[in-house]
Design an enzyme around this catalytic site. Structure first.
Site, short mmCIF file in Angstrom:
data_model
loop_
_atom_site.label_atom_id
_atom_site.label_comp_id
_atom_site.label_asym_id
_atom_site.label_seq_id
_atom_site.Cartn_x
_atom_site.Cartn_y
_atom_site.Cartn_z
N ASP A 1 0.86 -1.17 0.00
CA ASP A 1 0.00 0.00 0.00
C ASP A 1 0.91 1.22 0.00
O ASP A 1 1.73 1.39 0.89
CB ASP A 1 -0.84 -0.02 1.29
N ASP B 1 -3.09 4.61 -2.36
CA ASP B 1 -4.19 5.14 -1.54
C ASP B 1 -4.74 6.44 -2.15
O ASP B 1 -3.98 7.27 -2.63
CB ASP B 1 -3.63 5.42 -0.14
N GLU C 1 -6.58 3.27 -5.78
CA GLU C 1 -7.84 3.35 -5.03
C GLU C 1 -8.57 4.60 -5.49
O GLU C 1 -8.09 5.71 -5.30
CB GLU C 1 -7.59 3.44 -3.52
N HIS D 1 -11.25 -2.96 3.59
CA HIS D 1 -11.18 -2.59 5.01
C HIS D 1 -11.94 -1.32 5.34
O HIS D 1 -11.89 -0.85 6.47
CB HIS D 1 -9.71 -2.44 5.39
N ASP D 2 -12.59 -0.72 4.33
CA ASP D 2 -13.35 0.51 4.57
C ASP D 2 -14.85 0.32 4.44
O ASP D 2 -15.61 1.24 4.73
CB ASP D 2 -12.94 1.59 3.54
C1 NOJ Z 1 -8.19 5.19 2.13
C2 NOJ Z 1 -7.93 4.01 3.01
O1 NOJ Z 1 -8.43 2.85 2.39
C3 NOJ Z 1 -8.59 4.30 4.34
O2 NOJ Z 1 -8.56 3.18 5.19
C4 NOJ Z 1 -7.87 5.47 4.95
O3 NOJ Z 1 -8.50 5.83 6.17
C5 NOJ Z 1 -7.92 6.68 4.01
N1 NOJ Z 1 -7.52 6.32 2.69
C6 NOJ Z 1 -6.97 7.74 4.46
O4 NOJ Z 1 -5.66 7.31 4.23
#
Ligand code: NOJ
Length: 530
Positions: free
Chosen positions: A100, A202, A265, A326-327
């Protein structure tokens, strides 16, 4: 069989949230040695590449997405030696490693930011986005943080605000500054030389902001009760045209090395998402396609989504699909048990690289988190709106022992209360389990090249039944998915072949009749002859 295709086209990505995969040293938090211990499981599952959420030194305010050193390993996860050992062990088993990369922001404890905030004259001042207060005082514009509140934080010592798209402890880097770009390219090279096979970048669409810092317009569709960030349309704070140059530069760094991948992402509508492949496909290899994560779960909407995505892809661009991360809420809880099986079959039979989120292969649910167990800073900032992400980050359920085989100590997040029944050890021996289904789907995908590489054609859509075909070099499979809770039939007159797999794992080998019947929430892959 796949020698002419890059691994990230036919391969399957598996996301590991390292804090929650396997703890090897009894501190209740997962680590790299733990991942090494579990590599045989991943090999057996049949995935091709592991993407690890951040493992770098971090105060962990956003659990690693706040990086204080881009070229080290946080002690909670181990050491650089452990990382090197992981790369070797994974490669020995034929597994790729994707890291990542979090280039949009650092931790406020990163030495770059400590220098930058030390004085207006500091050489690194311009590495971050500093602005004077507007007019009488107050933030430079109306932009809102994704995690609640303003994106601007006042620094009393130097009398200016700095910009942070997420937590105030995650200041955004200034990507207009070419020293920042060079520094981040060197970070990439550092890991690429160490053998990593690529990066998931990210918040790629956030990387550069409007040079004039214009106010974002109000969102006319905002409904009270939504998260505050949605009050404005992020027109000027994200997805700016200049971002594509930055992505293309990253891609050039990736291309200095053989056979690596650049994944982005990006949460944007399809027409904007596909622009991240870049002009002449010189951008991201795989701009993550999250559409399945949020789309209403029914046959018609999904058929339309697949068609729209296929149509939007630039010529030669390779598609990809994601069901969870994970989000976001776990798929098993979002669509329910049998439909989660349909989701698995869909993910692994659509055209494009699939990304699996750890634990989805055993049907892990969104775990309920009591208020006193909340760890996610987003939930803490804007409580009560359901944004909490802890429930999809709970420890992997390996077996029925006290801490599910994840750790010898109480884990950092609670385990699901059903882990004693729903875990790898039990599902491995249950031929009808979700794990067995995933393994069978992955095996089928590797045996039938049309499922990985073939063309996609929508065959029919009637009520809740979606049927599509995949074809590669005269080999064809039909996929029929019943999104409904009643049985359904498909007119298969003129087709010959046999069932290769049912989501209920019990019809393999059946010849297909003229009318192919599917039970409620059943999915079938049918191998066609002729
Ligand atoms: C995206 C990530 O997937 C998330 O988990 C994170 O909180 C935010 N970016 C900020 O880095």
């Amino acid at each position: 069989m796949h020698e002419n295709f890059a691994w990230w086209r036919f391969g399957i990505l598996y996301q590991i949230y390292p804090r929650s995969f396997q703890d090897s040293n009894g501190d209740g938090v997962g680590d790299l040695r733990g991942v090494i211990e579990r590599l045989p499981y991943l090999r057996e599952l049949g995935v091709d590449a592991l993407w690890l959420s951040p493992i770098f030194p971090s105060p962990m305010e956003d659990f690693g997405y706040d990086i204080a050193d881009y070229t080290g390993i946080d002690p909670v996860f181990g050491s650089l030696n452990d990382f090197d050992a992981l790369v070797v062990a994974a490669h020995d088993l034929g597994l790729k490693i994707v890291l990542d990369l979090v280039p949009n922001h650092t931790s406020d404890r990163h030495p770059w930011f400590i220098e930058s905030r030390s004085s207006r004259a500091n050489a690194k001042r311009d590495w971050y986005i500093w602005r004077d207060p507007k007019g009488e005082g107050g933030p430079p514009n109306n932009w809102l943080s994704e995690f609640g509140g303003s994106t601007w934080e006042f620094d009393a010592d130097t009398g200016q605000y700095y910009y942070h798209a997420f937590l105030r402890s995650q200041p955004d880097l200034n990507w207009r500054n070419h020293d920042v770009r060079r520094a981040m390219h060197d970070v990439m090279r550092f890991w690429l030389r160490r053998g990593v096979d690529g990066f998931r970048v990210d918040v790629m669409w956030h990387l550069i902001k409007d040079d004039l810092l214009r106010d974002n317009p109000p969102n006319p569709d905002f409904i009270s009760g939504q998260q505050p960030y949605q009050q404005l349309i992020p027109l000027y704070s994200a997805d700016r045209p200049e971002v594509h140059e930055i992505v293309a530069e990253m891609r050039r760094v990736i291309d200095e090395f053989d056979d690596r991948v650049l994944i982005g992402e990006i949460y944007l509508p399809l027409d904007k998402l596909v622009t991240y492949y870049g002009r002449d496909l010189a951008g991201a290899h795989l701009p993550f396609n999250f559409a399945l994560i949020s789309t209403p779960w029914n046959a018609r909407t999904i058929a339309k989504l697949v068609g729209d995505y296929e149509a939007a892809l630039p010529a030669g661009a390779w598609p990809n699909w994601v069901l969870g991360n994970h989000d976001r809420q776990r798929i098993a809880s979002r669509v329910g048990g049998d439909q989660a099986r349909i989701a698995a079959m869909l993910l692994l039979t659509l055209r494009g690289t699939p990304t699996l989120y750890y634990g989805d292969e055993i049907g892990m649910p969104q775990v309920e988190i009591r208020p006193d167990q909340v760890r996610d800073p987003w939930e803490k900032n804007v409580p009560g709106l359901g944004v909490g992400r802890d429930g999809c980050r709970t420890p992997m359920q390996w077996d029925s022992t006290l801490y599910a085989g994840f750790s010898t100590a109480a884990p950092w997040l609670p385990l699901d209360r059903n882990f004693g029944a729903d875990n790898v050890a039990i599902e491995r021996h249950d031929t009808g389990s979700m794990l067995s289904l995933y393994r069978a789907l992955i095996r089928l995908r590797s045996e039938r090249p049309e499922l990985a590489l073939g063309t996609y054609k929508l065959v029919s859509i009637a009520e809740a039944l979606l049927v599509f075909e995949r074809e590669h070099q005269d080999q064809r499979s039909l996929v029929a998915l019943n999104f409904g809770c009643v049985s359904a039939e498909f007119d298969a007159a003129g087709l010959h072949g046999q069932i290769l797999l049912s989501t209920f794992m019990d019809r393999q080998g059946e010849a297909i009749p003229k009318r192919l019947a599917l039970r409620a929430s059943e999915g079938l892959v049918v191998g066609l002859l002729g």
